[in-house]
Design an enzyme around this catalytic site. Sequence first.
Site, PDB file in Angstrom:
ATOM      1  N   ARG A 214     -18.317 -38.199  21.135  1.00 25.52           N
ATOM      2  CA  ARG A 214     -19.384 -37.809  22.082  1.00 25.52           C
ATOM      3  C   ARG A 214     -18.868 -36.749  23.048  1.00 25.52           C
ATOM      4  NH1 ARG A 214     -21.212 -43.536  21.354  1.00 25.52           N
ATOM      5  NH2 ARG A 214     -19.643 -44.377  22.763  1.00 25.52           N
ATOM      6  N   PHE A 230     -31.015 -40.671  15.330  1.00 27.27           N
ATOM      7  CA  PHE A 230     -30.469 -42.031  15.373  1.00 27.27           C
ATOM      8  C   PHE A 230     -29.746 -42.216  16.715  1.00 27.27           C
ATOM      9  CE2 PHE A 230     -30.215 -40.324  11.033  1.00 27.27           C
ATOM     10  CZ  PHE A 230     -31.054 -41.182  10.343  1.00 27.27           C
ATOM     11  N   ASP A 252     -35.095 -42.308  17.590  1.00 30.65           N
ATOM     12  CA  ASP A 252     -34.638 -43.569  17.005  1.00 30.65           C
ATOM     13  C   ASP A 252     -35.846 -44.376  16.537  1.00 30.65           C
ATOM     14  OD1 ASP A 252     -31.730 -45.101  17.107  1.00 30.65           O
ATOM     15  OD2 ASP A 252     -33.413 -46.504  16.991  1.00 30.65           O
ATOM     16  N   ASP A 301     -26.152 -39.353  13.761  1.00 30.89           N
ATOM     17  CA  ASP A 301     -25.294 -40.534  13.941  1.00 30.89           C
ATOM     18  C   ASP A 301     -26.002 -41.754  13.348  1.00 30.89           C
ATOM     19  OD1 ASP A 301     -23.392 -42.358  14.736  1.00 30.89           O
ATOM     20  OD2 ASP A 301     -24.081 -42.447  16.817  1.00 30.89           O
ATOM     21  N   CYS A 341     -20.572 -44.083   9.327  1.00 28.75           N
ATOM     22  CA  CYS A 341     -19.809 -45.225   9.836  1.00 28.75           C
ATOM     23  C   CYS A 341     -19.640 -46.300   8.767  1.00 28.75           C
ATOM     24  CB  CYS A 341     -20.458 -45.809  11.084  1.00 28.75           C
ATOM     25  SG  CYS A 341     -22.115 -46.468  10.809  1.00 28.75           S
TER      26      CYS A 341
END
Length: 400
Positions: A214, A230, A252, A301, A341
Site C-alpha cells: 500500500r 476489491f 467492492d 487486490d 493472494c
Amino acid sequence: MSETIVTLKKGEGRTLKAGGMWVFDNEIESIMGRFENGSIVTVHDFDGYPMGRGFINQNSKIRIRLMTRNVNQEIDHEFLRNRVRMAWEYRKKTVDTGSCRVIFGEADFLPGLVIDKFSDVLVVESLALGIDRFKLEIVELLKEELLKDGIRIRGVYERSDAKVRLNEGMERVKGFLSEEFDTNVEIVENGVKYLVDVRDGQKTGFFLDQKYNRLAIQKLCKDARVLDCFTHTGSFALNAAIAGAKEVTGVDASELAVEQAAKNAALNGVQDRAKFICRDVFELLPELEKQGEKYDVVILDPPAFTKSRNSVKNAIKGYREINLRAMKLVKDGGFLATCSCSHFMTYELFTETIGQAARNVHKRLRQVEFRTQAPDHPILWAADESYYLKFYIFQVVDEK
C-alpha cells in the site's frame, strides 16, 4: 506417559527433510504407543532416524505438524516462551509494530496459530487441534513479552471461525478471550487511520500483509485519478487519497465493506476525494470501458480466486479477465498495481497470466517493481504455504 513413535514409510518425509513442518497421512508406516488427537508425538524416518516432535491429529490429512526438530525437547512453558520471544524480537527488527502479525503459524514455528496485533488489541486464529491446546498459554506469554516493551494489551478476541478448522475435526468459534471491549479498533498504518472490525471483519479484521505494498503505490498517486478494485475497507484507496490523488473510486461487492471504507475516508478527512461504490468488479470494468473511462492508476487486490489445486484453471481465467480489463482502463503511460493472494496461484502462473492479458489487449508492460507479503508474514523456505502474496506494479504502455 510412554512416548508415541510415528515411523515414516521409506522414501517419504520429503517435506520434513527439505525443512518443512508437515507430515501427511499417506506418509506414515506405523504408530507405536497410545495417544490422543492433539498430543505430542516423536517422528522417526523409516530407518529409525529421529526427525522431530509435533502434534498428531488423525482427523486431518496433515497428520502431524512439527514443533521442533530436537527429539529431546519438551514442549513446555519455557519452550513456548522462547518461541513467542523469537517471534516478537523478529517483528521489532523488521516491521512497524504499531499493528502487525506477531505470530504467523509454521513460519514462526508455532504451526496452525495466527496472532495479529491491532494497536493494543490481539486477535487470535487457531487452525489446528494441537496448537489449540496451547493457545491461551501462548496469548499470556505474548502479553508478558509485549509488556516488557511497555505495551499493555487491553483486549483479546478469538477469530477461529475459518472453515479449515472443520478439517481438523474442530468447531468454528469466535468470541472474547478477555474482558469484553469495543471490537471496532482504530489503528494507524502508513499515516492512514482505519477502524478495524475485529469481530465481523474478514479473517482477523484487516489485511496486514499488504502494508508496504500500500505504501509503494503512494508515490504513483499524487494528482492522479485512481480506481481501486476489491477495495475491501478502502486500504489502497485511502493510501492513494492521503498521497494526494485528485479522485479515487473504490469498488467492492460487499455493502458492509463499502460502508466501512466510507467511514475510514471520513476518519482521514478525504471523503471529498475518495468515493466508494458497491458493485461486482467483473461487471463494472467492462461498463467503465464502454463509457470511455481512463485512469492514471488502477489497483487490483482481489480475494483468492483459488484455495485448492483443483480450481487453478478457473482462477487463471479470472485473473486474466480482470487484468485485461484493467489494462484497457489505464491511460497510456499510467500504472497498474495487481496482485494474487492465493498460494496455489504461483509466481510463475501469475506472471504468465498477466503477460497473456497484456498480449491480448496489445499493451506493453514496464515492470516498476515486484513485491510480496510484509515481513511480519515471513516466508519460510520449504514451507510453501507460507508464500502466497504476489504483487506487481507496472507502467502500461500502448503498442505503437
